[in-house]
Design an enzyme around this catalytic site. Structure first.
Site, PDB file in Angstrom:
ATOM      1  N   GLU A 126      -7.886   2.398  -0.147  1.00  0.00           N
ATOM      2  CA  GLU A 126      -9.333   2.102   0.657  1.00  0.00           C
ATOM      3  C   GLU A 126      -9.404   0.684   0.796  1.00  0.00           C
ATOM      4  OE1 GLU A 126     -12.171   3.879  -1.895  1.00  0.00           O
ATOM      5  OE2 GLU A 126     -11.674   5.815  -1.411  1.00  0.00           O
ATOM      6  N   GLU A 157      -8.238  12.018  -1.928  1.00  0.00           N
ATOM      7  CA  GLU A 157      -9.490  11.743  -3.203  1.00  0.00           C
ATOM      8  C   GLU A 157     -10.478  12.859  -2.503  1.00  0.00           C
ATOM      9  OE1 GLU A 157     -11.219   7.974  -4.060  1.00  0.00           O
ATOM     10  OE2 GLU A 157      -9.272   7.279  -4.404  1.00  0.00           O
TER      11      GLU A 157
END
Length: 368
Positions: free
Chosen positions: A183, A288
């Site tokens: 991320e 995720e």
């Protein structure tokens, strides 16, 4: 073990080798700390005992056994750039402690790799926190700071850690993939990010051949279309694209009712998967996702309002809503090479705890 091998159906082992306060509030009791950096600087020499105890207890061999029994075949393990000990560059948030982080995480990871092998699980090792922090989130190690892309020594250290991970586990049967960076934020320039991913690929490939180990890169919160034509065969082999999908952070998502959430998962996300599969020419995973719809639980710092789709439902309706939302997402993510639920376990909220979701019947009891 190639990118076109059987589907990866897995779970993240979150807040283990990289702390997130909202997942393990008991560990942060009495502390002002918001992330692993401030946890270590605030506790000082007392951090080691507290954190090593957590490492021993939070995920055990029995957990790997449970995961395998449910028919999952993979785990994604987040770790911080300090995993090998005190050779990381200084950041001002460390104050007068040049090396605040607790040592010994690498031995925990060694053990995890062996447990994964014992139970036939594939491992994706995920550099979740880079020096200087790549996203300003607590999960990047330093809440509110996003400076990884501003100093060459931060980039160099991230590459060095990836290479050492590749070298250490190059022959380990459980190693399936190495993720370059979790991320990186949307304002990290795309060209900088791509250059880093290419450099990371080369470092990893020095030790791990494409036949055995995949190299994974995250979308950096930008459209997959920015990566069309990126890292293609024959020059690059066994590369996987990673995206994360949640519906509890953006105000437009938060304001949806449960039918809106299911429609987004089963419609938009299904269409997105079809488009990525058609255009990117790389296998993709949803690294995720969760059943979480309540912002209050997951972000201890978010500004309200904290409305969410389940708040006015009775227990039965919430149960049905969670099952429906879980099924809609699974059907969309099954279009990819695989998926990893976030996370295996939390202290706080069943919607983010895979074990709870399975136990409560919100997710299937078997994934074979």
């Amino acid at each position: 073990m190639h990118a076109n091998s059987p589907k990866l159906r897995g779970v993240n082992l979150g807040s283990w080798l990289l702390l997130e306060r909202w997942m393990v509030p008991s560990l942060f009791e009495g502390l002002a700390a918001t992330d692993e950096t401030s946890f270590c600087t605030e506790l000082g020499s007392a951090a080691a005992k507290r954190l090593r105890g957590h490492w021993q207890r939070w995920i055990t061999r029995e957990d790997f056994a449970w995961i395998a029994e449910r028919g999952l075949n993979a785990v994604r393990i987040p770790y911080g750039h300090w995993i090998f000990g005190p050779d990381y560059p200084y950041h001002r948030t460390y104050g007068d402690k040049p090396h605040p982080f607790v040592e010994g995480g690498i031995e925990v990871l060694d053990r995890a790799m062996d447990w994964a092998q014992e139970f036939g699980l594939r491992v994706m090792l995920d550099l979740h926190a880079a020096p200087g922090c790549q996203n300003g989130f607590d999960n990047g190690g330093i809440m509110g700071v996003c400076e990884w892309h501003t100093q060459p020594e931060y980039l160099d250290h991230a590459l060095s850690v990836l290479e050492r991970i590749a070298e250490r586990y190059r022959a380990h049967p459980a190693l399936h993939a190495i993720e370059c960076l979790n991320e990186p934020r949307w304002d990290v320039p795309t060209e900088y990010l791509k250059d880093f991913y290419v450099a990371a690929y080369e470092r990893i490939r020095k030790h791990c051949p494409a036949e055995r180990v995949a190299v994974v890169f995250h979308d950096g919160f930008r459209s997959y279309r920015e990566y069309v034509g990126f890292m293609q065969a024959p020059e690059y082999r066994n590369v996987i694209f990673d995206l994360h999908r949640y519906q509890c952070f953006d105000r437009r998502d938060i304001d949806l009712d449960i039918f809106g959430h299911k429609a987004k998962a089963g419609g938009e996300w299904r269409d997105e998967a079809d488009a990525i599969n058609a255009e990117l020419r790389l296998p993709a995973v949803c690294g995720e996702w969760s059943l979480g719809l309540d912002l209050r639980v997951v972000s201890l710092w978010a500004e309200g309002p904290f409305n969410h789709a389940l708040e006015h439902m009775d227990e039965f309706q919430q149960h049905v809503a969670n099952r429906g939302y879980g099924a809609s997402q699974l059907l969309a993510f099954e279009k990819y090479l695989g998926w990893f639920f976030w996370s295996y376990k939390t202290e706080t909220t069943p919607a983010w705890c895979f074990r709870d979701c399975v136990t409560r019947g919100w997710l299937p009891s078997h994934f074979r």
